[in-house]
Design an enzyme around this catalytic site. Structure first.
Site, short mmCIF file in Angstrom:
data_model
loop_
_atom_site.label_atom_id
_atom_site.label_comp_id
_atom_site.label_asym_id
_atom_site.label_seq_id
_atom_site.Cartn_x
_atom_site.Cartn_y
_atom_site.Cartn_z
N LYS A 58 10.92 -0.52 -2.73
CA LYS A 58 12.37 -0.59 -2.57
C LYS A 58 13.06 0.78 -2.45
CE LYS A 58 13.66 -5.04 -2.84
NZ LYS A 58 14.58 -5.70 -1.88
N SER B 255 3.69 -5.15 -2.92
CA SER B 255 5.05 -4.61 -2.84
C SER B 255 5.56 -3.96 -4.11
CB SER B 255 6.03 -5.72 -2.41
OG SER B 255 5.98 -6.79 -3.33
#
Length: 398
Positions: A49, A300
């Site tokens: 992110k 992720s």
């Protein structure tokens, strides 16, 4: 709105900020294909992110930066925004669902952000952040539905193609869709033959359902421990990108995800959160046709709360047949538990606990039940033990 030049520009801006994460060969994940792991769980802040958040904030004007930034997040975007704001010397306010892991909340605060906990899930935090943004005039840093954020996430696609030029498929976790939008755009722009697959939790299939219905769908509720992809509704930009560039979006259960987390820990010494493991789960449980292909599973994020991790490991052991309960009905006589334990031990399993119950309904007066929790190698091993106990004259209750 999004060009390959913008993705390359994002890569240039980020090169001294983020880590170029390793691509690790993982031959045992799914032996019928060549699996590689893109380890964004080892990224700074523990998640991809930071790429999109930092690039978005870097593109703000001086006037916008002076007013600070505001964002909403299940935890990972929060840390990315907080770190990016800190490095740019600006204020940040992050709205986070109150059910987010404590570790993510505390990490966000450690980067200097002000945190506003909001009752509910991500979408509730989003509504609160929008209201606060109108009051303050701060720049809103959307976690996925923004071209600059998507461009930042797309830098992962550039790295994958550089690290594995002949990749056949890339498998990406999907929540709101920002990550897969950027990755799919970058990869399809440079290698149209490469397949891009998305994976969602079966308890939060907003993008999968939207693509299936050919329109954006908002779920009434979501239910998954993979909080990073627990999104009720995809963005209009990400929906368009997925419609155009993504080949398929599939779903995995929480049990399958837990098994993937356990596998990554045991086989590769890698810690992932729920959202970070869904691509591996899709590979392990044959949700995507990658047989005989070179495939990259994108991990992720790795920001999982240790209390959740312990539960996930237990669920993973159960799913894999490594831990389970066995209930046996027998006559209440001395030596029966010893005999049952001996059978289990002779077959190489380990007894974790035993519960002896004389008061179960629908049993004879002289009967009892013995509930055994044991560690086994797999489901076949457990089946062999059940058959051996039954052959010894005991009634194994299904």
């Amino acid at each position: 709105m999004l060009t390959l030049d913008k993705v390359y520009h994002a890569a240039s801006v980020l090169k001294d900020v983020i880590r170029k994460t390793d691509l690790i060969h993982a031959p045992r994940i799914y032996p019928e294909s060549q699996i590689y792991l893109k380890t964004e769980n080892l990224q700074i802040t523990g998640s991809f992110k930071v790429r999109g958040a930092y690039y978005k904030i870097s593109q703000l004007t001086k006037e916008e930066k002076a007013k600070g930034v505001i964002a909403c997040s299940a935890g990972n975007h929060a840390q990315g925004v907080a770190l990016a704001a800190q490095k740019n010397g600006i204020r940040s306010l992050i709205c986070i669902p109150d059910g987010a892991p404590i570790s993510k909340v505390e990490a966000t605060k450690s980067y200097g952000a002000e945190v506003c906990l909001v009752k509910g899930v991500y979408d509730d935090a989003y509504k609160k952040a929008c209201a606060l943004q109108k009051e303050s005039g701060a720049a809103f840093i959307h976690p996925f539905n923004d071209p600059d954020v998507i461009a930042g996430q797309g830098t992962i696609g550039l790295e994958i193609l550089e690290q594995l030029p002949d990749v056949d498929a890339v498998i990406v976790p999907v929540g709101g869709g920002g990550l897969i939008s950027g990755v799919a755009f970058a990869i399809k722009s440079m290698n149209p033959k490469c397949k891009v697959y998305g994976v969602q939790a079966s308890g939060a299939p907003s993008m999968a359902k939207s693509l299936e219905d050919h329109k954006i769908e908002e779920l009434k509720s979501v239910s998954t421990f993979a909080d990073g992809i627990a999104v009720k509704c995809p963005g209009n930009l990400t929906y368009d990108f997925c419609s155009k560039y993504v080949d398929q979006v599939v779903t995995v259960t929480d049990d399958e995800t837990a098994t993937a987390i356990l596998t990554l820990i045991e086989q590769h010494k890698l810690i992932t959160e729920g959202a970070g493991a869904v691509a591996v789960a899709a590979s392990m449980f044959n949700k995507i046709d990658i047989k005989g292909k070179k495939a990259v599973c994108l991990l992720s994020g790795g920001n999982i709360d240790v209390t959740i991790l312990s539960k996930v490991i237990s669920r993973g052991l159960l799913k894999a047949g490594r831990l389970g309960d066995l209930t046996i009905e027998t006559m209440d006589r001395p030596g029966r538990i010893k005999e049952i334990s001996a059978i289990i031990a002779d077959h190489g399993a380990n007894v974790v606990s035993i519960h002896h119950d004389r008061m179960m309904e629908n049993m004879g007066v002289n009967a009892c039940s013995v509930k055994v929790r044991m560690e086994t190698r797999n489901h076949e091993h457990r089946k062999q033990i059940c058959e051996a106990i039954a052959d010894a004259g005991y009634h194994v209750i299904p």
